[in-house]
Design a protein around this motif. Structure first.
Motif, PDB file in Angstrom:
ATOM      1  N   TYR A 120       2.911  49.071  -5.295  1.00  0.00           N
ATOM      2  CA  TYR A 120       2.346  50.176  -4.504  1.00  0.00           C
ATOM      3  C   TYR A 120       1.214  49.514  -3.736  1.00  0.00           C
ATOM      4  CZ  TYR A 120       5.019  53.297  -7.571  1.00  0.00           C
ATOM      5  OH  TYR A 120       6.026  53.939  -8.274  1.00  0.00           O
TER       6      TYR A 120
ATOM      7  N   GLN B  57       9.888  53.225  -4.725  1.00  0.00           N
ATOM      8  CA  GLN B  57       9.592  54.200  -5.779  1.00  0.00           C
ATOM      9  C   GLN B  57       9.305  53.527  -7.102  1.00  0.00           C
ATOM     10  OE1 GLN B  57       9.574  57.677  -5.129  1.00  0.00           O
ATOM     11  NE2 GLN B  57       9.625  56.852  -3.071  1.00  0.00           N
TER      12      GLN B  57
ATOM     13  N   GLU C  36      13.745  67.554 -11.846  1.00  0.00           N
ATOM     14  CA  GLU C  36      13.958  66.608 -10.740  1.00  0.00           C
ATOM     15  C   GLU C  36      14.862  67.291  -9.712  1.00  0.00           C
ATOM     16  OE1 GLU C  36      13.397  63.306  -9.454  1.00  0.00           O
ATOM     17  OE2 GLU C  36      14.727  64.233  -7.956  1.00  0.00           O
TER      18      GLU C  36
ATOM     19  N   VAL D 222      10.706  66.622   0.606  1.00  0.00           N
ATOM     20  CA  VAL D 222      10.862  67.519  -0.553  1.00  0.00           C
ATOM     21  C   VAL D 222       9.620  67.509  -1.443  1.00  0.00           C
ATOM     22  CG1 VAL D 222      13.368  67.574  -0.761  1.00  0.00           C
ATOM     23  CG2 VAL D 222      12.103  65.650  -1.747  1.00  0.00           C
TER      24      VAL D 222
ATOM     25  N   GLN E 124      17.432  63.102   0.386  1.00  0.00           N
ATOM     26  CA  GLN E 124      16.788  61.857   0.832  1.00  0.00           C
ATOM     27  C   GLN E 124      17.817  60.709   0.862  1.00  0.00           C
ATOM     28  OE1 GLN E 124      13.735  61.776  -2.238  1.00  0.00           O
ATOM     29  NE2 GLN E 124      15.330  62.416  -3.687  1.00  0.00           N
TER      30      GLN E 124
ATOM     31  N   TYR F 143       2.685  51.705 -13.954  1.00  0.00           N
ATOM     32  CA  TYR F 143       2.577  53.085 -13.466  1.00  0.00           C
ATOM     33  C   TYR F 143       2.991  54.087 -14.543  1.00  0.00           C
ATOM     34  CZ  TYR F 143       3.754  57.101 -10.507  1.00  0.00           C
ATOM     35  OH  TYR F 143       3.851  58.342  -9.951  1.00  0.00           O
TER      36      TYR F 143
ATOM     37  N   ASP G  54      13.964  72.419  -8.104  1.00  0.00           N
ATOM     38  CA  ASP G  54      12.716  72.208  -7.370  1.00  0.00           C
ATOM     39  C   ASP G  54      11.534  72.527  -8.298  1.00  0.00           C
ATOM     40  OD1 ASP G  54      11.728  73.010  -3.965  1.00  0.00           O
ATOM     41  OD2 ASP G  54      10.552  72.209  -5.644  1.00  0.00           O
ATOM     42  N   GLY G  55      10.630  71.595  -8.393  1.00  0.00           N
ATOM     43  CA  GLY G  55       9.496  71.769  -9.309  1.00  0.00           C
ATOM     44  C   GLY G  55       8.681  73.006  -9.003  1.00  0.00           C
TER      45      GLY G  55
ATOM     46  N   ASP H 192       5.377  63.208 -11.149  1.00  0.00           N
ATOM     47  CA  ASP H 192       5.732  61.875 -10.638  1.00  0.00           C
ATOM     48  C   ASP H 192       6.640  62.088  -9.426  1.00  0.00           C
ATOM     49  OD1 ASP H 192       7.792  59.090 -11.789  1.00  0.00           O
ATOM     50  OD2 ASP H 192       6.258  59.239 -10.219  1.00  0.00           O
TER      51      ASP H 192
HETATM   52  N1  SAM Z   1       6.776  56.570  -8.900  1.00  0.00           N
HETATM   53  C1  SAM Z   1       7.166  57.049  -7.589  1.00  0.00           C
HETATM   54  C2  SAM Z   1       5.951  57.220  -6.690  1.00  0.00           C
HETATM   55  O1  SAM Z   1       4.841  57.106  -7.187  1.00  0.00           O
HETATM   56  O2  SAM Z   1       6.151  57.442  -5.489  1.00  0.00           O
HETATM   57  C3  SAM Z   1       7.924  58.341  -7.726  1.00  0.00           C
HETATM   58  C4  SAM Z   1       9.242  58.098  -8.407  1.00  0.00           C
HETATM   59  S1  SAM Z   1      10.322  59.400  -8.607  1.00  0.00           S
HETATM   60  C5  SAM Z   1      11.788  58.621  -8.135  1.00  0.00           C
HETATM   61  C6  SAM Z   1       9.952  60.567  -7.344  1.00  0.00           C
HETATM   62  C7  SAM Z   1      10.901  61.742  -7.493  1.00  0.00           C
HETATM   63  O3  SAM Z   1      10.305  62.977  -7.072  1.00  0.00           O
HETATM   64  C8  SAM Z   1      12.185  61.605  -6.661  1.00  0.00           C
HETATM   65  O4  SAM Z   1      13.278  61.397  -7.514  1.00  0.00           O
HETATM   66  C9  SAM Z   1      12.279  62.933  -5.896  1.00  0.00           C
HETATM   67  O5  SAM Z   1      13.600  63.402  -5.790  1.00  0.00           O
HETATM   68  C10 SAM Z   1      11.408  63.829  -6.760  1.00  0.00           C
HETATM   69  N2  SAM Z   1      10.936  65.044  -6.082  1.00  0.00           N
HETATM   70  C11 SAM Z   1      10.436  65.143  -4.824  1.00  0.00           C
HETATM   71  N3  SAM Z   1      10.152  66.433  -4.528  1.00  0.00           N
HETATM   72  C12 SAM Z   1      10.461  67.168  -5.638  1.00  0.00           C
HETATM   73  C13 SAM Z   1      10.383  68.564  -5.952  1.00  0.00           C
HETATM   74  N4  SAM Z   1       9.932  69.453  -5.049  1.00  0.00           N
HETATM   75  N5  SAM Z   1      10.769  68.967  -7.185  1.00  0.00           N
HETATM   76  C14 SAM Z   1      11.236  68.064  -8.103  1.00  0.00           C
HETATM   77  N6  SAM Z   1      11.362  66.726  -7.860  1.00  0.00           N
HETATM   78  C15 SAM Z   1      10.961  66.292  -6.635  1.00  0.00           C
END
Ligand code: SAM
Length: 288
Positions: free
Chosen positions: A227, A54, A108, A166, A33, A63, A140-141, A159
């Motif tokens: 948000y 974010q 993450e 992603v 990203q 949040y 990847d989660g 989160d």
């Molecule tokens: N608080 C924010 C919101 O509500 O939109 C989210 C904050 S946090 C920075 C979101 C994180 O999710 C990002 O760092 C992103 O890289 C991560 N992310 C996205 N897809 C993911 C996945 N498949 N596995 C793990 N992390 C992921």
């Protein structure tokens, strides 16, 4: 670079917010990203991913407190907690405030978000990164929950970014099915579910998916100023419906016992208990 330019959030094509930029701190195109961190004149430092706000230093507490303290205090004895996403470290910091927690695994996908958060947003995570109970994994989660053992976590906190790019895999049947498998019998999962006034399908569609694997599906709200669009919803799926109907006194007693009471700026036992009382324009998107 000093600039008095504005940054416009690009989440919605026909509506949005903008920030007056004092100073840009980082702009990186990672493998996943576009990451921008800047100093705003209104909300302290701000992180933007693919044009979507974010987190801001000014209101992240709302949040993070609601995404973390509500599930952990509702559960009451969470020892093993899984955090998906949350690359800024804010959720990790608050999970580790709970003295019941013995292990906090954070998965993450983008190591650049962690690296840049450590460098430019150190106040968000505080000392969480070095806490011996923390296990921070770049991955990847959806892969992590696929491999995790049955009944290995008491709570899962997702989160993530919105279900585009992603983040999309974290809103799928496969993801929720594995989350149900790796949770303990009283286990529960919460996840950011967008702002229903503008993203109602995110709450509706993901609640229907969660309902396939969890007997109790609902949501709760938090008023996060940046948000934009009114209440932010946090999706809830669990196996014990009583966990979302605790009286404020019970919640208060638990918060006192786990060291949370008096440390928050948005969460209170009454806000916690009240957050599950949804306005009709939000409740109508939940499965019957
Ligand atoms: N608080 C924010 C919101 O509500 O939109 C989210 C904050 S946090 C920075 C979101 C994180 O999710 C990002 O760092 C992103 O890289 C991560 N992310 C996205 N897809 C993911 C996945 N498949 N596995 C793990 N992390 C992921």
């Amino acid at each position: 670079m000093t600039t008095d330019s504005w940054i416009n959030e690009s989440l919605y094509p026909n509506w949005g917010q903008r920030f007056l930029v004092k100073r840009e701190l980082a702009r990186v195109q990672s493998d996943f990203q576009d990451i921008v961190i800047f100093e705003s004149t209104s909300h302290g430092r701000v992180m933007v991913l693919d044009g979507v706000i974010q987190i801001t230093e000014g209101d992240e507490f709302v949040y993070q407190e609601m995404l973390t303290h509500v599930p952990l205090l509702a559960h009451g004895a969470a020892k093993n907690v899984l955090i998906i996403g949350a690359g800024d470290g804010g959720v990790l910091r608050r999970v580790l405030q709970h003295n019941t927690v013995e292990r906090a695994v954070m998965v993450e996908i983008d190591g650049e978000v962690i690296r840049l958060s450590k460098e430019f947003l150190p106040n968000i995570a505080g000392n969480a990164w070095t806490d011996p109970r923390a296990d921070v994994i770049v991955g990847d989660g959806i892969d992590y929950v696929k491999r995790a053992p049955d009944a290995s976590f008491d709570a899962i906190i997702v989160d993530s970014t919105d279900p585009i790019g992603v983040g999309e895999v974290l809103f799928t049947d496969e993801f929720y099915q594995n989350c149900a498998r790796i949770l303990t019998p009283r286990g529960l999962i919460v996840n950011q579910c967008g702002v229903p006034a503008m993203q109602a399908d995110e709450l509706r569609d993901t609640s229907l998916r969660r309902r396939k694997f969890f007997p109790h599906v609902t949501a709760y709200v938090a008023a996060v100023p940046t948000y934009v669009g009114g209440f932010m919803t946090l999706g809830w799926a669990g196996k014990d419906p009583s966990l979302t109907a605790l009286p404020a006194d019970t919640i208060r007693a638990r918060a006192e016992a786990t060291g949370i009471l008096g440390t928050t700026h948005y969460w209170t036992p009454e806000i916690h208990a009240g957050a599950f009382n949804l306005p009709p324009y939000i409740a109508k998107h939940l499965p019957a």
